[in-house]
Design a protein around this motif. Structure first.
Motif, PDB file in Angstrom:
ATOM      1  N   ILE A 117     -17.411   6.622   0.472  1.00 61.52           N
ATOM      2  CA  ILE A 117     -16.292   6.183   1.334  1.00 61.52           C
ATOM      3  C   ILE A 117     -15.729   7.372   2.116  1.00 61.52           C
ATOM      4  N   PHE A 128     -12.680  -2.108  -8.642  1.00 61.18           N
ATOM      5  CA  PHE A 128     -12.848  -0.858  -7.886  1.00 61.18           C
ATOM      6  C   PHE A 128     -11.585  -0.479  -7.116  1.00 61.18           C
ATOM      7  N   PHE A 129     -11.304   0.810  -7.135  1.00 60.21           N
ATOM      8  CA  PHE A 129     -10.200   1.328  -6.319  1.00 60.21           C
ATOM      9  C   PHE A 129     -10.597   2.731  -5.875  1.00 60.21           C
ATOM     10  N   CYS A 130     -10.536   2.967  -4.566  1.00 55.94           N
ATOM     11  CA  CYS A 130     -11.109   4.199  -4.018  1.00 55.94           C
ATOM     12  C   CYS A 130     -10.305   5.454  -4.348  1.00 55.94           C
ATOM     13  N   CYS A 172      -4.116  -0.191  -3.037  1.00 49.53           N
ATOM     14  CA  CYS A 172      -5.143  -0.416  -2.030  1.00 49.53           C
ATOM     15  C   CYS A 172      -4.449  -0.763  -0.718  1.00 49.53           C
ATOM     16  N   ASP A 173      -4.798  -0.047   0.337  1.00 45.69           N
ATOM     17  CA  ASP A 173      -4.163  -0.370   1.621  1.00 45.69           C
ATOM     18  C   ASP A 173      -5.003  -1.349   2.450  1.00 45.69           C
ATOM     19  N   LYS A 174      -5.989  -1.950   1.786  1.00 44.50           N
ATOM     20  CA  LYS A 174      -6.771  -3.051   2.384  1.00 44.50           C
ATOM     21  C   LYS A 174      -7.387  -2.667   3.736  1.00 44.50           C
ATOM     22  N   CYS A 175      -7.976  -1.480   3.743  1.00 41.26           N
ATOM     23  CA  CYS A 175      -8.624  -1.031   4.981  1.00 41.26           C
ATOM     24  C   CYS A 175      -9.985  -1.701   5.179  1.00 41.26           C
ATOM     25  N   GLY A 176     -10.561  -2.225   4.090  1.00 43.13           N
ATOM     26  CA  GLY A 176     -11.835  -2.938   4.187  1.00 43.13           C
ATOM     27  C   GLY A 176     -13.057  -2.046   4.223  1.00 43.13           C
ATOM     28  N   ILE A 177     -12.881  -0.734   4.135  1.00 45.90           N
ATOM     29  CA  ILE A 177     -14.044   0.158   4.233  1.00 45.90           C
ATOM     30  C   ILE A 177     -15.028  -0.083   3.091  1.00 45.90           C
ATOM     31  N   CYS A 178     -14.518  -0.240   1.871  1.00 44.49           N
ATOM     32  CA  CYS A 178     -15.447  -0.428   0.745  1.00 44.49           C
ATOM     33  C   CYS A 178     -16.241  -1.724   0.909  1.00 44.49           C
TER      34      CYS A 178
END
Ligand code: SF4
Ligand code: SF4
Length: 105
Positions: free
Chosen positions: A98, A82-84, A5-11
């Protein structure tokens, strides 16, 4: 990397977060409509959506600060699960949402 997860915060901006029974009963999380009182019976709480994390006016999670989770070490189980970029078909609908949001930006 594709497995991180690159922790973009979109989810955290797109989905409502359901607490499990233990998390809900801990009282450690801000939930929707909590000002109206606590519901003892978890099934009833789920039915009424009382176990959903509070959201901000823009619909994002109340714990999202910028693009970071402010309770990362204590985040709910569903956030951990969850992982996108997961290949698990159960996440496909969310992943599509997403990707749609990324394309709109
Ligand atoms: S799971 Fe995906 S969308 Fe969510 S913060 Fe991580 S990289 Fe971003
Ligand atoms: S608790 Fe943290 S990881 Fe979960 S949706 Fe909110 S900001 Fe995102």
């Amino acid at each position: 990397m594709d497995d991180q997860c690159d922790k973009c915060g979109i989810c955290c901006k797109l989905f409502l977060i359901n607490l499990n029974e233990e998390e809900y009963k801990s009282g450690n999380y801000k939930t929707m409509n909590q000002d109206f009182g606590y519901i003892d019976d978890f099934e009833d709480a789920e039915f009424r959506g009382a176990n959903i994390l509070e959201t901000k006016e823009d619909g994002s999670c109340t714990y999202l600060k910028g693009v970071k989770c402010s309770i990362h070490n204590d985040r709910p189980q569903v956030c951990r699960n969850f992982f996108c970029r997961s290949k698990d078909p159960k996440w496909k609908g969310m992943i599509d949402t997403i990707n749609d949001a990324k394309n709109i930006k």
